[in-house]
Design an enzyme around this catalytic site. Structure first.
Site, PDB file in Angstrom:
ATOM      1  N   LYS A 181      32.265  56.679  69.177  1.00  0.00           N
ATOM      2  CA  LYS A 181      31.276  56.927  68.132  1.00  0.00           C
ATOM      3  C   LYS A 181      30.728  55.612  67.586  1.00  0.00           C
ATOM      4  O   LYS A 181      31.383  54.947  66.796  1.00  0.00           O
ATOM      5  CB  LYS A 181      31.886  57.743  66.985  1.00  0.00           C
ATOM      6  CG  LYS A 181      30.902  58.039  65.841  1.00  0.00           C
ATOM      7  CD  LYS A 181      31.555  58.906  64.769  1.00  0.00           C
ATOM      8  CE  LYS A 181      30.645  59.100  63.563  1.00  0.00           C
ATOM      9  NZ  LYS A 181      31.261  59.955  62.512  1.00  0.00           N
TER      10      LYS A 181
ATOM     11  N   ASP B  85      37.725  61.025  59.841  1.00  0.00           N
ATOM     12  CA  ASP B  85      37.357  59.654  60.210  1.00  0.00           C
ATOM     13  C   ASP B  85      38.175  58.696  59.351  1.00  0.00           C
ATOM     14  O   ASP B  85      37.932  58.573  58.143  1.00  0.00           O
ATOM     15  CB  ASP B  85      35.868  59.409  59.983  1.00  0.00           C
ATOM     16  CG  ASP B  85      34.982  60.143  60.993  1.00  0.00           C
ATOM     17  OD1 ASP B  85      35.435  61.183  61.522  1.00  0.00           O
ATOM     18  OD2 ASP B  85      33.856  59.682  61.242  1.00  0.00           O
TER      19      ASP B  85
ATOM     20  N   LYS C 120      35.707  54.434  66.820  1.00  0.00           N
ATOM     21  CA  LYS C 120      34.400  54.348  66.165  1.00  0.00           C
ATOM     22  C   LYS C 120      34.159  52.914  65.705  1.00  0.00           C
ATOM     23  O   LYS C 120      35.080  52.249  65.246  1.00  0.00           O
ATOM     24  CB  LYS C 120      34.392  55.329  64.983  1.00  0.00           C
ATOM     25  CG  LYS C 120      33.161  55.308  64.096  1.00  0.00           C
ATOM     26  CD  LYS C 120      33.329  56.349  62.986  1.00  0.00           C
ATOM     27  CE  LYS C 120      32.236  56.226  61.926  1.00  0.00           C
ATOM     28  NZ  LYS C 120      32.426  57.211  60.829  1.00  0.00           N
TER      29      LYS C 120
END
Length: 317
Positions: A253, A154, A217
């Site tokens: 996400k 991430d 995300k």
């Protein structure tokens, strides 16, 4: 993530894909506000959706006081997120979350705690959460996490590039991170709470996908404002348009601030309505959460027994 899922290899940089974007905030907010009001699921259908939500959670611990013990407990909860008696009452034998998400220095602890399990380990990287380190250092951090055993990375983008409309620089940064990830899947965090307009959120989403992000995300979870339905609507529509252009499915996400089962249902409904059922799996949709799982387990127990339990009766989530 399953190896069957086709990764996003990215496309060449061109402003033609996003130059025209100009988001109407009031229209987005009106559409987003209609979802909880118009769509709801009850009883056995709600239980089924909540089990789906559990399987899509990146169970996360990203605190300054993380220890090997915390990570061990997190991993055990990830492997058995819902009590066995509740699962059996619902007709399920086995269920796990989508992944565990930790800091780089906790990867080895997570590997040890998960043992022979194939559950993915996600590591936050690139100077998380602010991203205020040189690009070379970001790339070294990614490579170190992959070498340590992380199968998902991430990353956080440099928000100043978005604020100053330096889109090609953002593209090159994300592309370099994607190359550093190698076989590990990359989720690109936009930190939308620090992006002032939905138009910039949409453009940052496009540039991140063009550069090869496997997921986009919302947040690090450390901003004042994290995942919201209006921001999510903008991002998932960018995903839909990218899919229509390229045929590549990029995952989504939402992360930060999603603590209640009802919120999880709202996000799942958004995904179903905007992207379709093909995105309702943990290859293409994840929640970034820590406390969400505890509330979902309480709701499932209520469905099975008819009574709500105190939150302290549930193991660490």
């Amino acid at each position: 993530m399953s190896s069957e899922h086709i990764r996003n290899e990215g496309i060449p940089y061109s402003t033609e894909y996003f130059d025209h974007i100009n988001i109407n905030r009031s229209a987005v907010e009106r559409r987003a506000s209609s979802l909880p009001a118009r769509r709801t699921v009850k009883k056995e259908y709600q239980a089924a959706w909540l089990l789906k939500a559990v399987n899509c959670i990146d169970l996360t611990t990203l605190s300054g006081d993380d220890t090997a013990g915390n990570v061990y407990r997190l991993c055990q909860k990830a492997l058995q997120p819902v009590r066995q008696d509740i699962l059996q009452a619902l007709g399920f034998e086995d269920l796990t979350v989508g992944a565990v998400c930790v800091y780089h220095n906790m990867i080895s602890d997570a590997k040890k705690a998960l043992g022979s399990s194939s559950l993915p380990i996600a590591a936050v990287s690139t100077g998380f959460p602010a991203g205020k380190i040189p690009l070379e250092q970001k790339l070294q951090e990614i490579k170190a996490s992959v070498a340590a055993g992380a199968t998902e990375i991430d990353i956080v983008i440099s928000r100043e590039l978005v604020l100053n409309n330096k889109w090609e620089e953002l593209y090159e940064e994300v592309k370099a991170c994607r190359e550093a990830c190698g076989e590990a899947h990359m989720k690109t965090i936009l930190a939308t709470g620090e992006i002032p307009t939905l138009t910039k959120v949409a453009k940052a989403s496009w540039v991140s996908m063009m550069a090869g992000s496997d997921f986009i995300k919302t947040s690090t979870g450390k901003e004042a404002v994290n995942a919201t339905l209006p921001v999510s609507l903008v991002m998932v529509r960018a995903i839909r348009e990218f899919y229509e252009l390229t045929g590549v499915k990029v995952g989504y996400k939402p992360a930060g601030g999603i603590q209640k089962a009802k919120q999880a249902l709202d996000f799942l409904i958004l995904i179903k309505e905007e992207l379709g059922v093909e995105w309702l799996n943990n290859q293409l949709f994840r929640f970034g959460a820590s406390s969400l799982l505890g509330d979902i387990e309480r709701q499932l127990e209520h469905y099975v027994t008819g009574s709500y339990s105190a939150s302290y009766r549930h193991a660490m989530a």
